[in-house]
Write a protein that holds these residues in place. Structure first.
Motif, PDB file in Angstrom:
ATOM      1  N   GLU A  60       0.872  -1.172   0.000  1.00 25.21           N
ATOM      2  CA  GLU A  60       0.000   0.000   0.000  1.00 25.21           C
ATOM      3  C   GLU A  60       0.911   1.225   0.000  1.00 25.21           C
ATOM      4  N   PHE A  61       0.613   2.194  -0.891  1.00 16.64           N
ATOM      5  CA  PHE A  61       1.513   3.334  -1.015  1.00 16.64           C
ATOM      6  C   PHE A  61       0.787   4.562  -1.525  1.00 16.64           C
ATOM      7  N   TYR A  62       1.430   5.713  -1.322  1.00 18.29           N
ATOM      8  CA  TYR A  62       0.999   6.977  -1.909  1.00 18.29           C
ATOM      9  C   TYR A  62       1.885   7.238  -3.110  1.00 18.29           C
ATOM     10  N   SER A  63       1.359   7.959  -4.074  1.00  9.24           N
ATOM     11  CA  SER A  63       2.132   8.310  -5.261  1.00  9.24           C
ATOM     12  C   SER A  63       1.840   9.759  -5.637  1.00  9.24           C
ATOM     13  N   GLU A  68       6.883   7.423  -5.186  1.00 12.86           N
ATOM     14  CA  GLU A  68       6.034   6.565  -4.367  1.00 12.86           C
ATOM     15  C   GLU A  68       6.559   6.509  -2.940  1.00 12.86           C
ATOM     16  N   LYS A  69       5.623   6.420  -1.994  1.00 13.47           N
ATOM     17  CA  LYS A  69       5.982   6.291  -0.583  1.00 13.47           C
ATOM     18  C   LYS A  69       5.177   5.141   0.002  1.00 13.47           C
ATOM     19  N   ASN A  70       5.864   4.074   0.363  1.00 16.00           N
ATOM     20  CA  ASN A  70       5.189   2.924   0.961  1.00 16.00           C
ATOM     21  C   ASN A  70       4.629   3.306   2.317  1.00 16.00           C
ATOM     22  N   SER A  89     -17.818   6.621   1.429  1.00 16.96           N
ATOM     23  CA  SER A  89     -17.987   6.668  -0.035  1.00 16.96           C
ATOM     24  C   SER A  89     -17.213   7.834  -0.654  1.00 16.96           C
ATOM     25  N   THR A  90     -15.957   7.953  -0.235  1.00 17.24           N
ATOM     26  CA  THR A  90     -15.074   9.004  -0.753  1.00 17.24           C
ATOM     27  C   THR A  90     -13.895   8.366  -1.471  1.00 17.24           C
ATOM     28  N   PRO A  91     -13.306   9.076  -2.421  1.00 12.99           N
ATOM     29  CA  PRO A  91     -12.144   8.527  -3.135  1.00 12.99           C
ATOM     30  C   PRO A  91     -10.962   8.291  -2.187  1.00 12.99           C
ATOM     31  N   THR A  92     -10.242   7.232  -2.443  1.00 19.68           N
ATOM     32  CA  THR A  92      -9.067   6.913  -1.655  1.00 19.68           C
ATOM     33  C   THR A  92      -7.861   7.724  -2.120  1.00 19.68           C
ATOM     34  N   ARG A  93      -6.901   7.884  -1.253  1.00 18.53           N
ATOM     35  CA  ARG A  93      -5.650   8.547  -1.604  1.00 18.53           C
ATOM     36  C   ARG A  93      -4.547   7.519  -1.792  1.00 18.53           C
ATOM     37  N   LYS A  94      -4.886   6.247  -1.639  1.00 21.84           N
ATOM     38  CA  LYS A  94      -3.905   5.174  -1.634  1.00 21.84           C
ATOM     39  C   LYS A  94      -3.903   4.381  -2.936  1.00 21.84           C
ATOM     40  N   HIS A  95      -2.822   3.644  -3.112  1.00 19.55           N
ATOM     41  CA  HIS A  95      -2.705   2.631  -4.151  1.00 19.55           C
ATOM     42  C   HIS A  95      -2.419   1.308  -3.442  1.00 19.55           C
ATOM     43  N   GLN A  96      -2.878   0.206  -4.038  1.00 23.48           N
ATOM     44  CA  GLN A  96      -2.527  -1.119  -3.536  1.00 23.48           C
ATOM     45  C   GLN A  96      -2.125  -1.985  -4.715  1.00 23.48           C
TER      46      GLN A  96
END
Length: 145
Positions: A60-63, A68-70, A89-96
């Motif tokens: 899981e990280f931010y970009s 990218e920051k794990n 029901s809001t958009p996520t700020r994360k990536h997986q």
């Protein structure tokens, strides 16, 4: 059969409160498989399902601006849902992203809400998850990275 089920064992260990409806809850999840490098969640997506990681590793990280920051590495037997996105029901700020082949179970938001409305243990689960998220966020905010 349930005594060897990772999701059942997770609830017995992490949430040892009223188990009313637990077997029904576990049986409604759908099994999904993903390959190494598959993306499970992208920035801007809104969570629409509860996801439990049975097998594999998920990063899981931010970009931002190509960097990218794990922020976490999820191992088997854990929920990998962005609960804030799911609940509000809001958009996520994360990536997986899958770091290995992954097997997970998912439950639609609609079925999850139905469960939490029918059973007290569902409400306790949500309350406990959010308390843990707040504690983790406070711990991370004290660390200078």
């Amino acid at each position: 059969m349930l005594n060897n089920d990772r999701l059942f064992l997770f609830f017995n260990k992490e949430f040892p409160f009223n188990k009313e409806g637990l077997e029904e809850f576990i049986s409604t999840f759908t099994v999904k498989t993903f390959r190494k490098n598959d993306v499970l969640l992208n920035f801007g997506d809104t969570e629409k399902e509860l996801r439990f990681l049975d097998k594999g590793v998920v990063r899981e990280f931010y970009s931002s601006d190509g960097r990218e920051k794990n922020i976490d590495f999820h191992l088997q037997s854990s929920f990998i849902t962005d609960f804030v996105s799911l609940n509000h029901s809001t958009p996520t700020r994360k990536h997986q992203q899958c770091l290995t082949n992954v097997t997970l179970r998912s439950l639609s938001l609609e079925k999850f809400k139905e469960f939490t409305n029918r059973y007290q243990c569902g409400k306790l689960f949500i309350d406990t998850i959010f308390k843990e998220l707040l504690t983790k966020k406070k711990m991370l905010s004290t660390i200078n990275l």
